[in-house]
Design an enzyme around this catalytic site. Structure first.
Site, PDB file in Angstrom:
ATOM      1  N   TYR A  52       0.816  -1.221   0.000  1.00 14.24           N
ATOM      2  CA  TYR A  52       0.000   0.000   0.000  1.00 14.24           C
ATOM      3  C   TYR A  52       0.844   1.263   0.000  1.00 14.24           C
ATOM      4  O   TYR A  52       0.383   2.307  -0.483  1.00 14.24           O
ATOM      5  CB  TYR A  52      -0.989  -0.032   1.171  1.00 14.24           C
ATOM      6  CG  TYR A  52      -2.120  -0.998   0.907  1.00 14.24           C
ATOM      7  CD1 TYR A  52      -3.202  -0.647   0.107  1.00 14.24           C
ATOM      8  CD2 TYR A  52      -2.070  -2.297   1.411  1.00 14.24           C
ATOM      9  CE1 TYR A  52      -4.209  -1.543  -0.168  1.00 14.24           C
ATOM     10  CE2 TYR A  52      -3.078  -3.205   1.142  1.00 14.24           C
ATOM     11  CZ  TYR A  52      -4.144  -2.819   0.345  1.00 14.24           C
ATOM     12  OH  TYR A  52      -5.155  -3.721   0.049  1.00 14.24           O
ATOM     13  N   HIS A 103     -14.890   2.002   0.062  1.00 13.74           N
ATOM     14  CA  HIS A 103     -13.840   1.003   0.296  1.00 13.74           C
ATOM     15  C   HIS A 103     -12.628   1.601   0.992  1.00 13.74           C
ATOM     16  O   HIS A 103     -11.555   0.993   0.977  1.00 13.74           O
ATOM     17  CB  HIS A 103     -13.427   0.356  -1.029  1.00 13.74           C
ATOM     18  CG  HIS A 103     -14.481  -0.535  -1.599  1.00 13.74           C
ATOM     19  ND1 HIS A 103     -14.506  -0.936  -2.922  1.00 13.74           N
ATOM     20  CD2 HIS A 103     -15.575  -1.121  -1.025  1.00 13.74           C
ATOM     21  CE1 HIS A 103     -15.561  -1.707  -3.129  1.00 13.74           C
ATOM     22  NE2 HIS A 103     -16.219  -1.825  -1.998  1.00 13.74           N
ATOM     23  N   SER A 171     -17.251  -2.673 -12.814  1.00 13.98           N
ATOM     24  CA  SER A 171     -17.314  -3.992 -13.446  1.00 13.98           C
ATOM     25  C   SER A 171     -18.682  -4.646 -13.312  1.00 13.98           C
ATOM     26  O   SER A 171     -19.045  -5.510 -14.114  1.00 13.98           O
ATOM     27  CB  SER A 171     -16.258  -4.909 -12.831  1.00 13.98           C
ATOM     28  OG  SER A 171     -16.581  -5.195 -11.477  1.00 13.98           O
ATOM     29  N   LEU A 196     -16.196   1.600 -20.428  1.00 13.21           N
ATOM     30  CA  LEU A 196     -15.421   1.296 -21.632  1.00 13.21           C
ATOM     31  C   LEU A 196     -16.059   0.131 -22.375  1.00 13.21           C
ATOM     32  O   LEU A 196     -16.166   0.127 -23.610  1.00 13.21           O
ATOM     33  CB  LEU A 196     -13.974   0.967 -21.237  1.00 13.21           C
ATOM     34  CG  LEU A 196     -12.940   0.932 -22.362  1.00 13.21           C
ATOM     35  CD1 LEU A 196     -12.871   2.269 -23.073  1.00 13.21           C
ATOM     36  CD2 LEU A 196     -11.571   0.553 -21.800  1.00 13.21           C
TER      37      LEU A 196
END
Length: 225
Positions: A52, A103, A171, A196
């Protein structure tokens, strides 16, 4: 107009940041269970902190793109709730003052012992003491697999009140975010996907706008007036 927008990895990818999950199940050449689960952190906290730290540095070097900037403009003209699955701060640096990070965020740290949060340094170490309780339990303030996303009550309320719900660069595979479109639709919102390619739950949207977010999002925002 009340609008709720959900953004995913696709909007940050155009600023050069890797999407969370590649087709081979890896994230930046690491198994996701090693760097994005509480169990992975317990097994090898040094690996997770190093991972991270690298993500934080890459995010800091990235620049907001026209899609981030268009959403900031949208918030100034309409009643916008902006929800993101992304852990970077490109929305904020693109001008958005209020962003719901469901998140978590790379720029925040979390104490696994006492639950306090604070601004993360650029480099975090497993030996860093919590500034509140003093225990060496510092971890990234990231929602890992097996953990509950943040601000869900606020998000559900925004979806119920929205006249328009738009999902950008997502997604449609990860829940609960993949279920937002159905919740918004049940409350009467027009649901739009900007992506996309068509997402896994594309059939749940009223209409679809395909193409790079840096092009489609500014055009869609302009169409709203």
């Amino acid at each position: 107009m009340r609008i709720t927008v959900l953004t995913g990895a696709g909007i940050s990818a155009e600023s050069g940041l890797a999407t969370f999950r590649a087709s081979d199940g890896l994230w930046e050449n690491h198994h996701i269970e090693d760097v994005a689960t509480p169990e992975g952190f317990a097994r090898d906290p040094e690996l997770v902190q190093r991972f991270y730290n690298e993500r934080r540095a890459k995010a800091a070097a990235a620049k907001p793109n026209p899609a981030h900037e268009a959403l900031a403009w949208l918030a100034r003209e309409h009643d916008l709730t902006l929800v993101t699955q992304n852990v970077d701060d490109l929305h904020e640096r693109g001008g958005s003052a209020q962003v719901i990070h469901m998140h978590g965020s790379l720029v925040r740290a979390l104490c696994a012992a006492c639950g306090q949060r604070w601004d993360a340094p650029m480099v975090m170490n497993v030996t860093d003491p919590c500034p509140f309780c003093g225990k060496q339990a510092t971890r990234p303030d990231i929602v890992w697999f097996g953990e509950m996303p943040y601000f869900m009550e606020q998000i559900w309320e925004a979806l119920e009140q929205a006249e328009i719900f738009a999902a950008i660069g997502t997604s449609g595979n990860v829940y609960p975010a993949a279920g937002f479109v159905q919740h918004a639709a049940r409350s009467g919102a027009e649901c739009i996907e900007l992506n996309l390619d068509a997402s896994a739950n594309a059939h749940d949207f009223d209409r679809r706008i395909l193409g790079p977010a840096s092009q489609t999002v500014p055009e869609w925002v302009a169409s709203l007036g």
